[in-house]
Scaffold this active site. Structure first.
Site, mmCIF file in Angstrom:
data_model
loop_
_atom_site.group_PDB
_atom_site.id
_atom_site.type_symbol
_atom_site.label_atom_id
_atom_site.label_comp_id
_atom_site.label_asym_id
_atom_site.label_seq_id
_atom_site.Cartn_x
_atom_site.Cartn_y
_atom_site.Cartn_z
ATOM 1 C CG LEU A 10 1.670 8.007 0.191
ATOM 2 C CD1 LEU A 10 1.463 8.379 -1.626
ATOM 3 C CD2 LEU A 10 0.644 6.905 0.285
ATOM 4 C CG ASP A 11 5.991 2.607 1.945
ATOM 5 O OD1 ASP A 11 6.014 2.871 0.598
ATOM 6 O OD2 ASP A 11 5.532 1.546 2.439
ATOM 7 C CB ALA A 12 10.865 5.383 0.170
ATOM 8 C CB THR A 41 3.745 3.691 -1.415
ATOM 9 O OG1 THR A 41 3.814 2.482 -0.760
ATOM 10 C CG2 THR A 41 2.365 3.642 -2.051
ATOM 11 C CG ASP A 58 0.913 1.265 2.442
ATOM 12 O OD1 ASP A 58 -0.135 1.013 2.488
ATOM 13 O OD2 ASP A 58 2.056 0.340 2.482
#
Length: 268
Positions: A132-134, A136, A7
């Site tokens: 990891l996206d912000a 997540t 992600d």
């Protein structure tokens, strides 16, 4: 090379890999093996001597049963019960519980909270393995070991990442079998290694997803494709490394057992 993970946030580049150099050995002829093992956190000096005497230690692929054996910690490959032990004091392996809202980058031109802020006080130049996206949360591994990072990020080594996702409503009973069999996304098929429903109610369900895929936003895209859009998403494990009760925003060193198992999976 790309450190994209399950992600990930496009555009958040990882730091370049540093050159890894063995540290100079401080004792003529090397350091006694039991001392090296004790310093690596395997156990007390006496416990390490027992492991050597029982034939459970190898150096560069050869069994060692002599307590007087000496090794160079900077170059020797030492294994205990078949698992490699990290002897390099200059190499760092950390687990970060990334909180929601933190950018997976070592710096951010927009001044947003980022991973680099958490390790700014450390003398080593570290980088994150994967992203990891912000939105997540969860486990990120930080290191300055380039070869380790390259293998951990590469899907061919099949290190499984585990996530807990919050999705709306009650999950269909056949969803796990469908995801294990594989579904088609715009950029190709994807299948999970494991899928479990942890909790369920009329309003929302918590599901656990394990997979070794490395494409951008793969968990969110996969669940969205089967009509279960993800609300909250947390990565709780990378291979043998688990978050457990580690608080958001905190760091810890990987244990010798975690590192040994990762070395095994990565064929290091």
């Amino acid at each position: 090379m790309s450190f994209d993970d399950a992600d990930s946030e496009p555009g958040a580049d990882s730091e370049p890999r540093p050159d890894s150099k063995p540290r100079a050995d401080g004792e003529p002829g090397g350091v006694r093996l039991q001392k090296v093992l004790a310093a690596a956190g395997i156990g007390s000096r006496r416990a390490c001597e027992q492991l050597i005497a029982e034939g459970k230690v190898s150096v560069d692929g050869r069994g060692v049963a002599e307590l007087g054996a000496r090794v160079d910690p900077g170059t020797a490959v030492v294994r205990v019960n078949g698992k490699r032990v990290n002897l390099r004091t200059d190499l760092v392996y950390l687990a970060l519980n990334k909180p929601r809202g933190m950018v997976t980058a070592m710096s951010d031109p927009h001044g947003r909270p980022n991973v680099g802020d958490v390790v700014a006080h450390l003398p080593q130049r570290l980088f994150h393995v994967g992203r990891l996206d912000a939105d997540t949360e969860g486990l990120l591994i930080l290191t300055n070991d380039g070869e380790f990072a390259q293998r951990l990020a590469h899907p061919s080594y099949e290190v499984v990442k585990t996530y807990i996702a919050e999705v709306p409503g009650v999950v269909d009973r056949g969803l796990g079998a469908r995801l294990r069999a594989g579904i088609e996304l715009d950029d190709g098929p994807v299948q999970v290694d494991d899928f479990r429903v942890l909790d369920s109610s009329a309003d929302r369900s918590l599901v656990q997803v394990s997979l070794h895929e490395g494409r951008n936003h793969i968990v969110r895209r996969m669940l969205d494709a089967v009509r279960y859009p993800v609300g909250k998403l947390v990565r709780v494990a990378v291979g043998p490394v688990r978050l457990h009760d580690q608080r958001p925003g905190t760091l810890r060193e990987l244990t010798s057992a975690e590192l040994g198992e990762l070395f095994r999976q990565l064929q290091l």
